[in-house]
Design an enzyme around this catalytic site. Structure first.
Site, PDB file in Angstrom:
ATOM      1  CB  CYS A  69      -0.954  -0.291   1.302  1.00  0.00           C
ATOM      2  SG  CYS A  69      -2.045   1.608   1.535  1.00  0.00           S
ATOM      3  CB  CYS A  72       0.205   1.739   4.202  1.00  0.00           C
ATOM      4  SG  CYS A  72      -1.255   1.113   3.780  1.00  0.00           S
TER       5      CYS A  72
END
Length: 154
Positions: A69, A72
């Site tokens: 991600c 993230c």
């Protein structure tokens, strides 16, 4: 460079000494050298989440993230900054959702990152998606009550 290093070691932002820090303990963590509050940054998974997060005596900022991600990875330094600013007042626990499928299901994670604040075993705040540091700071402070400047002379 992150304050957290692999193996449960936190570098003190005040004196630079490396400190071994447990994932779970009562209270907060302090530097063994200068005795000031350390940012408490650790990880948890399906098997140790209850001990690391739900039994913590500090409010816990939980980062449900994934290695693949991009957002993230972008928000991670901001979360570590918050853990450093709020040392002694909050614990940051990172949970890799791919490695912790039971937690992902339990908390109905549909987007990563998903951030939660857990106090006394209860989720008291939750948000999905990355946000800039000032927005995260406001969100966290609203959830836990702004701690102000930590007094490390305790």
């Amino acid at each position: 460079m992150s304050a957290a290093a692999p193996g449960g070691t936190i570098r003190c932002p005040h004196c630079g000494k490396a400190n071994r820090v447990p994932s779970a303990a009562r209270g907060s963590v302090r530097c063994g050298n200068c005795h000031r509050s350390l940012p408490w940054i650790t990880s948890a998974g399906d098997d140790d989440f209850a001990e690391v997060v739900e039994r913590a005596t500090l409010p816990v900022l939980v980062d449900l993230w994934a290695t693949w991600c991009g957002p993230c990875r972008m928000v991670s330094p901001a979360l570590e900054q918050l853990a450093t600013e709020r040392a002694g007042h909050v614990k940051l626990v990172k949970v890799d959702v791919d490695a912790a499928p039971r937690l992902s299901q339990r908390f109905e994670v549909q987007a990563v990152p998903t951030l939660m604040v857990v106090r006394d075993g209860q989720v008291i705040a939750r948000q999905a998606g990355a946000a800039p540091l000032p927005a995260l700071r406001t969100w966290l402070d609203n959830a836990i009550g702004a701690p102000g400047t930590p007094d490390d002379r305790d």
